[in-house]
Design an enzyme around this catalytic site. Structure first.
Site, PDB file in Angstrom:
ATOM      1  N   GLY A 265       0.794  -1.217   0.000  1.00 49.26           N
ATOM      2  CA  GLY A 265       0.000   0.000   0.000  1.00 49.26           C
ATOM      3  C   GLY A 265       0.828   1.269   0.000  1.00 49.26           C
ATOM      4  O   GLY A 265       2.054   1.249   0.093  1.00 49.26           O
ATOM      5  N   SER A 266       0.118   2.395  -0.107  1.00 49.98           N
ATOM      6  CA  SER A 266       0.767   3.689  -0.287  1.00 49.98           C
ATOM      7  C   SER A 266       1.569   4.126   0.929  1.00 49.98           C
ATOM      8  O   SER A 266       2.677   4.645   0.798  1.00 49.98           O
ATOM      9  CB  SER A 266      -0.283   4.751  -0.629  1.00 49.98           C
ATOM     10  OG  SER A 266      -0.921   4.441  -1.857  1.00 49.98           O
ATOM     11  N   GLU A 288       7.587  -9.416   1.736  1.00 50.92           N
ATOM     12  CA  GLU A 288       6.595 -10.098   0.887  1.00 50.92           C
ATOM     13  C   GLU A 288       6.514  -9.514  -0.510  1.00 50.92           C
ATOM     14  O   GLU A 288       6.283 -10.222  -1.477  1.00 50.92           O
ATOM     15  CB  GLU A 288       5.200  -9.959   1.489  1.00 50.92           C
ATOM     16  CG  GLU A 288       5.001 -10.491   2.853  1.00 50.92           C
ATOM     17  CD  GLU A 288       3.630 -10.095   3.363  1.00 50.92           C
ATOM     18  OE1 GLU A 288       2.768 -10.979   3.389  1.00 50.92           O
ATOM     19  OE2 GLU A 288       3.420  -8.927   3.706  1.00 50.92           O
ATOM     20  N   GLY A 382       0.347 -11.127   5.416  1.00 50.68           N
ATOM     21  CA  GLY A 382       1.548 -11.621   6.089  1.00 50.68           C
ATOM     22  C   GLY A 382       1.948 -10.820   7.302  1.00 50.68           C
ATOM     23  O   GLY A 382       2.988 -11.092   7.911  1.00 50.68           O
TER      24      GLY A 382
END
Length: 518
Positions: A265-266, A288, A382
């Site tokens: 994500g950002s 990941e 994760g």
């Protein structure tokens, strides 16, 4: 096509996506490649969705490494084909179907999925649907931009359908390191001592007779956009860098830190991006996903190796990656998620884990999956694998949501994914709270004072002080008050509106009391 399908007899298996989709029957369980929309099959899922849209009843269980693109998760959920899904997703259509009760979904730690599959906990795997760069002379399969659970899917499936994706550059060959563990009691230690250690093969084993169909496609990965590095994200990154510098100064970290992990994500991308202009050098990553900021760090000469299970840049980052694949391939390793997320390796390497939260409570419990406790967002992914086993576990969030109408720091999280026992550091744009050595009440004051938005600090302190008046002092809660915190937002749409109403009500009561005493 000879450089893509290198075993001659397998060329007889080439067929259209429509014909390959006919091999997938109602009631089947399908495991696919793909991890955070990269390296996932596209042509066959689209053809499968068309069958359902044409009126055919077909309902299946779908397992992917993590989230995948709209051609798979989106098309199959919208067509009603997908009725059960494991273990992580980010697609809006599937999310809506989950929250409406139309898709049964189990949110899982990613490191558990491969073992569950090997042990048969999911039942029989009827088909593995796999995107591939190429098939070797032996019939083994070379992955593309992700590995995920694909090796276990191939191993456990009755049949394998392969999508050869010609849009994926052949320079990817050699970037993968495929290693699978045995079942206990015969499981051996995973021999990774450093993030750059290679312990496996560059291909996934597959018996040629298992391959039932080969589909040639050129549909590109539909990767997600990453938001710009905004001011709150920049501040969060700055707080983390200052914390890491302090730990180096105190002798608790080496000069080049320990291997870094960052979620998707950002905000996660922005946190890593801050390291580009830091003084840190010779960094390593054991994570990941490799996003844009990881490419920036490689280009800046900051990273010596990045181990992951997927290449997941933005659309702009993907173009940059493909144009310079030979360069980036020197610094990247893609492993099965059974290895990239393995607690044994994470603990051995001393990974610094950095993940994002939806909300955090004053005692350090983290909700990273369910908005208001009931509405599934994406899943734990994760983050749990890394959080519990990390050298440091850092969680980031902006201090408010809904344009400031709701606090991300709350008295009691509406859903718990990571307990106080596993969380080392909380960071918002307001500041950083180091939770080591703290009792719950000390922890609460740190989080409120350092991380909560000024608009909500007094409310949170009022709650804590009121709770401390109770009989039990270790981790005091006023349960009724804590649970109503979220309900107030649902009622008013804003915690600030509720607080204003409370203040007005309190003021009026005081005036009434004063009048009654005169």
């Amino acid at each position: 096509m000879n450089n893509r399908i290198r075993r001659e007899d397998l060329k007889d298996k080439i067929m259209s996506a429509e014909d390959a989709a006919l091999l997938i029957k109602d009631g089947m369980t399908m495991a696919t490649s793909g991890f955070t929309p990269s390296g996932y099959p596209k042509a066959v899922p689209l053809a499968l969705a068309k069958r359902a849209e044409g009126g055919e009843k077909i309902e299946i269980t779908v397992m992917c490494g993590a989230s995948v693109g709209d051609e798979l998760d989106g098309s199959l959920s919208k067509a009603g084909v997908m009725t059960r899904r494991y273990p992580y997703q980010t697609n809006e259509s599937i999310r809506n179907a989950i929250n409406q009760g139309n898709i049964y979904y189990q949110d899982m730690h990613l490191s558990h999925v491969s073992q569950y599959m090997d042990y048969g906990f999911f039942g029989k795997i009827d088909v593995a649907l796999v995107e591939a760069l190429a098939i070797t002379e032996e019939g083994c399969i070379i992955p593309t931009t992700s590995v995920g659970l694909t090796p276990q899917a191939i191993k456990n499936a009755d049949m394998v359908i392969v999508e050869i994706n010609t849009s994926q550059p052949l320079e990817l060959e050699g970037i993968h390191d495929i290693y699978m563990t045995e079942k206990p009691p015969h499981r051996k230690p995973i021999p990774i001592i450093r993030p750059g250690d290679r312990i496996g093969t560059t291909f996934m084993p597959c018996a040629p007779e298992k391959i039932a169909a080969i589909v040639v496609t050129d549909i590109t990965d539909k990767v997600r956009p990453l938001g710009p590095i905004d001011e709150p994200s920049r501040k969060i990154s700055g707080h983390i860098i200052d914390f890491l510098k302090h730990e180096v100064k105190m002798g608790r970290l080496p000069q080049n830190l320990l291997p870094l992990q960052s979620g998707v994500g950002s905000v996660a991308n922005a946190v890593l991006g801050g390291l580009v202009h830091s003084d840190f050098e010779n960094l390593t990553c054991y994570t990941e996903v490799i996003q844009d900021s990881m490419l920036d760090l490689i280009d800046a000469g900051k990273i010596t190796i990045a181990s992951s299970t997927a290449l997941t840049p933005s659309e702009e980052g993907l173009k940059r990656l493909y144009e310079n694949m030979s360069h980036y391939a020197k610094y990247c390793i893609l492993r099965p998620m059974e290895i990239s997320n393995n607690p044994e390796v994470i603990r051995r390497l001393g990974v610094i884990a950095m993940n994002t939260a939806i909300e955090v409570d004053i005692y350090g419990h983290v909700n990273s999956t369910n908005i208001m406790g009931s509405r599934m967002m994406n899943g734990i992914g994760g983050s749990g694998d890394f959080t519990r086993n990390a050298y440091f576990s850092i969680f980031t969030t902006v201090s408010t949501a809904k344009n400031g109408d709701i606090s991300s720091i709350v008295p009691k999280v509406s859903h718990v994914d990571h307990t106080e026992h596993d969380v080392t550091v909380i960071v918002t744009e307001q500041g950083l709270a180091d939770l080591r050595k703290t009792s719950p009440r000390e922890r609460a004051r740190k989080i409120i004072q350092n991380c909560a938005h000024p608009s909500y600090r007094d409310m949170l302190m009022d709650y804590l002080k009121e709770a401390e008046k109770g009989k039990f002092k270790h981790q005091p809660h006023s349960i009724k008050e804590a649970l109503s915190w979220h309900a107030r937002f649902l009622e008013t749409g804003s915690m600030k509106v509720w607080k204003k109403n409370q203040d007005i009500g309190s003021s009026l009561n005081k005036k009434k009391l004063a009048l009654s005493n005169t």
